[in-house]
Scaffold this motif. Structure first.
Motif, PDB file in Angstrom:
ATOM      1  N   TYR A   1      44.314  32.282  54.058  1.00 62.72           N
ATOM      2  CA  TYR A   1      44.360  31.539  52.788  1.00 62.72           C
ATOM      3  C   TYR A   1      44.402  32.557  51.653  1.00 62.72           C
ATOM      4  O   TYR A   1      43.767  33.627  51.729  1.00 62.72           O
ATOM      5  N   ALA A   2      45.144  32.254  50.596  1.00 64.00           N
ATOM      6  CA  ALA A   2      45.202  33.145  49.441  1.00 64.00           C
ATOM      7  C   ALA A   2      45.363  32.344  48.162  1.00 64.00           C
ATOM      8  O   ALA A   2      45.970  31.264  48.158  1.00 64.00           O
ATOM      9  N   HIS A   3      44.812  32.883  47.096  1.00 64.33           N
ATOM     10  CA  HIS A   3      44.955  32.306  45.759  1.00 64.33           C
ATOM     11  C   HIS A   3      45.578  33.359  44.853  1.00 64.33           C
ATOM     12  O   HIS A   3      45.042  34.456  44.719  1.00 64.33           O
ATOM     13  N   LEU A   4      46.715  33.040  44.254  1.00 61.16           N
ATOM     14  CA  LEU A   4      47.426  33.960  43.380  1.00 61.16           C
ATOM     15  C   LEU A   4      47.317  33.472  41.939  1.00 61.16           C
ATOM     16  O   LEU A   4      47.448  32.283  41.669  1.00 61.16           O
ATOM     17  N   GLU A   5      47.068  34.407  41.035  1.00 58.00           N
ATOM     18  CA  GLU A   5      46.985  34.094  39.615  1.00 58.00           C
ATOM     19  C   GLU A   5      47.955  35.012  38.873  1.00 58.00           C
ATOM     20  O   GLU A   5      47.599  36.133  38.524  1.00 58.00           O
ATOM     21  N   GLY A   6      49.181  34.529  38.672  1.00 58.20           N
ATOM     22  CA  GLY A   6      50.207  35.381  38.084  1.00 58.20           C
ATOM     23  C   GLY A   6      50.544  36.501  39.043  1.00 58.20           C
ATOM     24  O   GLY A   6      50.910  36.271  40.201  1.00 58.20           O
ATOM     25  N   ASN A   7      50.404  37.743  38.584  1.00 61.89           N
ATOM     26  CA  ASN A   7      50.687  38.884  39.464  1.00 61.89           C
ATOM     27  C   ASN A   7      49.424  39.410  40.144  1.00 61.89           C
ATOM     28  O   ASN A   7      49.444  40.475  40.758  1.00 61.89           O
ATOM     29  N   GLU A   8      48.326  38.661  40.024  1.00 60.32           N
ATOM     30  CA  GLU A   8      47.063  39.104  40.633  1.00 60.32           C
ATOM     31  C   GLU A   8      46.725  38.289  41.872  1.00 60.32           C
ATOM     32  O   GLU A   8      46.855  37.061  41.878  1.00 60.32           O
ATOM     33  N   ILE A   9      46.299  38.984  42.916  1.00 59.54           N
ATOM     34  CA  ILE A   9      45.786  38.312  44.107  1.00 59.54           C
ATOM     35  C   ILE A   9      44.318  38.008  43.834  1.00 59.54           C
ATOM     36  O   ILE A   9      43.465  38.893  43.923  1.00 59.54           O
ATOM     37  N   GLY A  10      44.034  36.769  43.475  1.00 58.05           N
ATOM     38  CA  GLY A  10      42.663  36.395  43.138  1.00 58.05           C
ATOM     39  C   GLY A  10      41.749  36.421  44.345  1.00 58.05           C
ATOM     40  O   GLY A  10      40.590  36.826  44.261  1.00 58.05           O
ATOM     41  N   SER A  11      42.275  35.983  45.490  1.00 54.91           N
ATOM     42  CA  SER A  11      41.498  36.033  46.736  1.00 54.91           C
ATOM     43  C   SER A  11      42.440  35.931  47.917  1.00 54.91           C
ATOM     44  O   SER A  11      43.509  35.311  47.837  1.00 54.91           O
ATOM     45  N   ILE A  12      42.043  36.563  49.012  1.00 52.85           N
ATOM     46  CA  ILE A  12      42.767  36.455  50.273  1.00 52.85           C
ATOM     47  C   ILE A  12      41.733  36.511  51.381  1.00 52.85           C
ATOM     48  O   ILE A  12      40.799  37.328  51.330  1.00 52.85           O
ATOM     49  N   ALA A  13      41.855  35.623  52.358  1.00 51.83           N
ATOM     50  CA  ALA A  13      40.866  35.561  53.436  1.00 51.83           C
ATOM     51  C   ALA A  13      41.579  35.246  54.749  1.00 51.83           C
ATOM     52  O   ALA A  13      42.527  34.455  54.782  1.00 51.83           O
ATOM     53  N   ILE A  14      41.087  35.862  55.810  1.00 52.06           N
ATOM     54  CA  ILE A  14      41.591  35.620  57.161  1.00 52.06           C
ATOM     55  C   ILE A  14      40.446  35.045  57.990  1.00 52.06           C
ATOM     56  O   ILE A  14      39.308  35.519  57.904  1.00 52.06           O
ATOM     57  N   LYS A  15      40.738  34.041  58.772  1.00 54.54           N
ATOM     58  CA  LYS A  15      39.723  33.439  59.631  1.00 54.54           C
ATOM     59  C   LYS A  15      39.072  34.511  60.500  1.00 54.54           C
ATOM     60  O   LYS A  15      39.761  35.375  61.069  1.00 54.54           O
ATOM     61  N   SER A  16      37.761  34.469  60.591  1.00 56.04           N
ATOM     62  CA  SER A  16      36.993  35.557  61.200  1.00 56.04           C
ATOM     63  C   SER A  16      37.509  35.969  62.571  1.00 56.04           C
ATOM     64  O   SER A  16      37.678  37.165  62.850  1.00 56.04           O
ATOM     65  N   LYS A  17      37.788  35.020  63.449  1.00 54.97           N
ATOM     66  CA  LYS A  17      38.161  35.373  64.827  1.00 54.97           C
ATOM     67  C   LYS A  17      39.560  35.984  64.911  1.00 54.97           C
ATOM     68  O   LYS A  17      39.934  36.537  65.952  1.00 54.97           O
ATOM     69  N   TYR A  18      40.319  35.917  63.830  1.00 53.88           N
ATOM     70  CA  TYR A  18      41.668  36.490  63.815  1.00 53.88           C
ATOM     71  C   TYR A  18      41.737  37.812  63.053  1.00 53.88           C
ATOM     72  O   TYR A  18      42.814  38.410  62.953  1.00 53.88           O
TER      73      TYR A  18
ATOM     74  N   ASN B   1      57.687  40.046  38.695  1.00 56.65           N
ATOM     75  CA  ASN B   1      56.588  40.918  38.273  1.00 56.65           C
ATOM     76  C   ASN B   1      56.851  42.356  38.714  1.00 56.65           C
ATOM     77  O   ASN B   1      57.433  42.597  39.767  1.00 56.65           O
ATOM     78  N   SER B   2      56.381  43.302  37.906  1.00 56.20           N
ATOM     79  CA  SER B   2      56.592  44.717  38.214  1.00 56.20           C
ATOM     80  C   SER B   2      55.448  45.310  39.021  1.00 56.20           C
ATOM     81  O   SER B   2      55.560  46.433  39.523  1.00 56.20           O
ATOM     82  N   SER B   3      54.340  44.581  39.134  1.00 58.25           N
ATOM     83  CA  SER B   3      53.186  45.101  39.873  1.00 58.25           C
ATOM     84  C   SER B   3      52.441  43.963  40.533  1.00 58.25           C
ATOM     85  O   SER B   3      52.593  42.784  40.178  1.00 58.25           O
ATOM     86  N   VAL B   4      51.602  44.331  41.502  1.00 54.07           N
ATOM     87  CA  VAL B   4      50.682  43.403  42.151  1.00 54.07           C
ATOM     88  C   VAL B   4      49.281  43.944  41.926  1.00 54.07           C
ATOM     89  O   VAL B   4      49.003  45.105  42.250  1.00 54.07           O
ATOM     90  N   ASP B   5      48.398  43.140  41.378  1.00 59.48           N
ATOM     91  CA  ASP B   5      47.044  43.570  41.052  1.00 59.48           C
ATOM     92  C   ASP B   5      46.015  42.846  41.908  1.00 59.48           C
ATOM     93  O   ASP B   5      46.234  41.713  42.348  1.00 59.48           O
ATOM     94  N   LEU B   6      44.883  43.480  42.106  1.00 57.33           N
ATOM     95  CA  LEU B   6      43.759  42.841  42.788  1.00 57.33           C
ATOM     96  C   LEU B   6      42.479  43.604  42.490  1.00 57.33           C
ATOM     97  O   LEU B   6      42.510  44.753  42.045  1.00 57.33           O
ATOM     98  N   TYR B   7      41.361  42.953  42.750  1.00 55.10           N
ATOM     99  CA  TYR B   7      40.052  43.588  42.691  1.00 55.10           C
ATOM    100  C   TYR B   7      39.497  43.643  44.108  1.00 55.10           C
ATOM    101  O   TYR B   7      39.577  42.663  44.861  1.00 55.10           O
ATOM    102  N   CYS B   8      38.920  44.778  44.477  1.00 55.72           N
ATOM    103  CA  CYS B   8      38.313  44.944  45.794  1.00 55.72           C
ATOM    104  C   CYS B   8      36.861  45.372  45.623  1.00 55.72           C
ATOM    105  O   CYS B   8      36.590  46.433  45.032  1.00 55.72           O
ATOM    106  N   VAL B   9      35.938  44.571  46.113  1.00 54.10           N
ATOM    107  CA  VAL B   9      34.519  44.905  46.035  1.00 54.10           C
ATOM    108  C   VAL B   9      34.269  46.221  46.763  1.00 54.10           C
ATOM    109  O   VAL B   9      34.755  46.418  47.889  1.00 54.10           O
ATOM    110  N   VAL B  10      33.553  47.116  46.121  1.00 54.50           N
ATOM    111  CA  VAL B  10      33.248  48.416  46.732  1.00 54.50           C
ATOM    112  C   VAL B  10      32.444  48.190  48.015  1.00 54.50           C
ATOM    113  O   VAL B  10      31.427  47.500  48.014  1.00 54.50           O
ATOM    114  N   GLY B  11      32.912  48.754  49.106  1.00 54.57           N
ATOM    115  CA  GLY B  11      32.277  48.572  50.402  1.00 54.57           C
ATOM    116  C   GLY B  11      33.012  47.589  51.284  1.00 54.57           C
ATOM    117  O   GLY B  11      32.740  47.508  52.486  1.00 54.57           O
ATOM    118  N   ASN B  12      33.977  46.845  50.706  1.00 56.72           N
ATOM    119  CA  ASN B  12      34.765  45.895  51.491  1.00 56.72           C
ATOM    120  C   ASN B  12      35.745  46.673  52.366  1.00 56.72           C
ATOM    121  O   ASN B  12      36.536  47.481  51.871  1.00 56.72           O
TER     122      ASN B  12
END
Length: 278
Positions: free
Chosen positions: A203-220, A242-253
């Motif tokens: 599952y993913a949520h996109l906000e313009g050129n930003e990847i707001g969230s992306i998740a993969i089912k645990s067993k996969y 868009n000229s770029s793709v942006d995202l935030y990654c929690v430190v330690g992820n």
């Protein structure tokens, strides 16, 4: 000194764009400023524009204060923080989150001095490369019938990430709600699901050129699905002009390893700090 907080006007925007040094400022703040959102306010000392604040009101509010570097270390920031807090408290705020660039020692000291305690850190990353070569994938737009399965994998994946990171000891699995389902339905064009044999595995949520969230089912996880999904998302964002793709990654992820491998560059790391009011 007579520091006040006012709504921004066109003259303020033009002055800030011409004379402010925004290097190192938070990306979300800069985007809100660029879009002239109602959450952006002018900080003035008498009639002089000296800074800008971003205030998102609510019981759990968000605050970002930017003082033009030439006006720092004059006490303006502390007065601006107090004005912002007064405005938030008058609207019923019980907790406020603020952010600052972690390499900016003065900003970190300033936040702690004003009662904000570090919660976690997150790195803003940007991809400026070409589209990826990728076979056809079973990715489609989200629809309301997907809510239970998509929300469950999203909620569990992010809870597990938060627990691994260690900065979120009170993390719980977010429960589904009618309000959340309604929001997802209204913004379904921003959401994608990745299916395998009819099962939603990503599952993913996109906000313009930003990847707001992306998740993969645990067993996969660990089977390359996340890598393929990320490539698909990057291609979709780039092909949309868009000229770029942006995202935030929690430190330690651990997902940071994937983002590095795909060619994302770390722009800066911000620390997020919390202040609670009795």
């Amino acid at each position: 000194m007579n520091v006040v907080l006012n709504e921004m006007n066109e003259t303020d925007y033009m002055q800030a764009q011409s004379y402010f040094d925004f290097e190192g400022a938070d990306a979300d703040f800069l985007l809100a400023f660029e879009r002239k959102l109602s959450t952006i306010f002018a900080i003035r000392d008498y009639d002089q524009l000296v800074g800008i604040a971003q205030l998102e009101e609510g019981k759990r509010a968000y605050l970002y204060v930017f003082i033009n570097p030439i006006y720092r270390s004059k006490g303006i920031g502390s007065k601006a923080i107090k004005l912002c807090e007064d405005k938030l408290l008058s609207s019923g705020t019980e907790e406020v989150m603020a952010t600052y660039n972690c390499v900016d020692v003065m900003a970190k000291t300033f936040a702690h001095k004003n009662g904000f305690a570090r919660k976690f850190a997150s790195t803003f990353m940007r991809y400026l490369g070409e589209e990826f070569n990728l076979p056809e994938l079973s990715v489609r737009n989200y629809c309301d019938e997907d809510y239970e399965a998509a929300h469950e994998l999203y909620a569990i994946a992010f809870h597990e990430m938060r627990m691994r990171v260690g900065d979120f000891p009170d993390s719980v699995v977010e429960q589904p709600s009618d309000k959340m389902r309604e929001l997802w339905a209204k913004t379904s064009d921003e959401r994608l699901v990745y299916t395998l044999d009819g099962e939603i595995v990503g599952y993913a949520h996109l906000e313009g050129n930003e990847i707001g969230s992306i998740a993969i089912k645990s067993k996969y996880q660990g089977q390359g699905i996340g890598k393929r999904f990320m490539k698909y998302i990057c291609n979709a964002i780039l092909s949309d002009g868009n000229s770029s793709v942006d995202l935030y990654c929690v430190v330690g992820n651990k997902a940071r390893l994937l983002y590095d491998h795909l060619g994302f560059q770390a722009i800066y790391t911000g620390e997020y700090a919390i202040k609670r009011y009795s």
